[in-house]
Design an enzyme around this catalytic site. Structure first.
Site, short mmCIF file in Angstrom:
data_model
loop_
_atom_site.label_atom_id
_atom_site.label_comp_id
_atom_site.label_asym_id
_atom_site.label_seq_id
_atom_site.Cartn_x
_atom_site.Cartn_y
_atom_site.Cartn_z
CE1 TYR A 23 -5.07 26.12 -25.29
CE2 TYR A 23 -6.79 25.29 -26.55
CZ TYR A 23 -5.60 25.51 -26.33
OH TYR A 23 -4.52 25.43 -27.22
CE LYS A 69 -3.55 28.91 -27.45
NZ LYS A 69 -2.10 29.33 -27.87
CB THR A 123 2.63 20.20 -27.78
OG1 THR A 123 1.36 20.61 -27.48
CG2 THR A 123 2.74 20.30 -29.67
#
Length: 309
Positions: A178, A182, A215
């Site tokens: 991840y 990013k 989220t």
């Protein structure tokens, strides 16, 4: 850090503009699509799930009955899907005033590959968006109000681009993957703006991050143990902010006249976890222009998309 108290009330009218928002059916993408539609933009919801898109559009129209919305299927984990999306947009010929690159996943517990052979987080979060940008750049008007907004993350700070093992075949870790994806998004946004400026193009590329927004981006972590899942939910419940607040840096970069190309925006609160849009800290490795140029070249080779500005 330059602070603002900017909210959606400060958004200029978006009438006559067209925005494409990837991952627009929930979370940050939905909130951005909602706000842009409310400000008068025509919004294309780019997402994998048609049923979720229809529900999202119904919800937006409930708030804004005059909203101009469209759905177009896009799976950023599939280069075939990205190419089909790009070809359909180019066939329409509709200008893309805002390209908001938001779709993403996180915390895939065990290494997976996309159909193109990419590590899933790197392929979904970064390579698909790189290819999409290359395909849609001809549709972005040469104006200062045109914006390309890659969504990065606080997680970029400990991230590294593993050029010797980009697909993490030798040493996979959910957070390692991840963070790399990013960091790549942030480096891409900064490099894209450098290339736009070098070409004399007025278009602004402005990477952003949402802080600790609540989220479902971590939904792929559903195979983690119950203790880890509970801990993650509790942490975000305490330090996180609603998705609507997390979307503010995205909307600021996409619409605010004062948003600067090549800058990086996130929340202005403690540790950039929550708050109003402001300049965000960029880790040293994200500022490495030689690495960014190398990543760009590698990304063109992997995707087969010539991302020439």
């Amino acid at each position: 850090m330059t602070r603002t108290r900017w909210t959606t009330r400060d958004m200029p009218s978006q009438a006559g503009r067209h925005a494409i928002v990837t991952g627009a059916t929930s979370g940050l993408g939905y909130e951005a699509a909602l706000a842009l539609a409310g400000a008068g933009a025509a919004v294309t919801l780019a997402a994998r799930d048609g049923e979720k898109a229809q529900r999202a559009m119904a919800s937006i129209r409930h708030r804004h009955p005059e909203a101009r919305l469209a759905f177009r299927r896009l799976d950023t984990a599939s280069l075939a899907s990205v190419r089909a999306f790009g070809e359909a947009c180019r066939a329409d010929g509709q200008p893309v005033d805002i390209l908001l690159l938001n779709a993403g996943i996180a915390s895939v517990p065990r290494r997976e590959e996309t159909g193109d052979g990419f590590e899933r987080q790197f392929g979904t979060n970064y390579l698909g968006h790189f290819a999409l940008t290359g395909l849609l750049l001809p549709l972005v008007p040469a104006r200062v109000t045109s914006r390309i907004v890659p969504v990065a993350s606080l997680a970029h700070r400990p991230g590294r681009i593993h050029f010797d093992d980009l697909q993490l075949r030798r040493a996979y870790g959910p957070q390692k993957a991840y963070r790399q994806s990013k960091l790549a998004m942030l480096m891409f946004g900064l490099e894209l703006d450098r290339r736009l400026r070098a070409a004399g193009a007025p278009i602004r590329a402005i990477p952003v991050h949402p802080g600790a927004a609540r989220t479902d981006v971590f939904r792929r972590g559903d195979r983690a143990g119950p203790v880890q899942r509970l801990a993650g939910h509790l942490i975000f419940a305490v330090i996180g902010q609603p998705a609507a607040r997390g979307a503010l840096p995205l909307l600021f970069a996409a619409t605010a006249q004062e948003a600067e190309g090549g800058a990086y925006y996130g929340p202005d609160g403690i540790w950039e976890l929550h708050g109003h849009p402001a300049r965000a800290d960029i880790a040293a490795q994200a500022r490495d222009t030689a690495a960014a140029a190398r990543l760009w070249s590698v990304s063109e080779a992997l995707t087969g998309v010539d991302c020439t500005v």
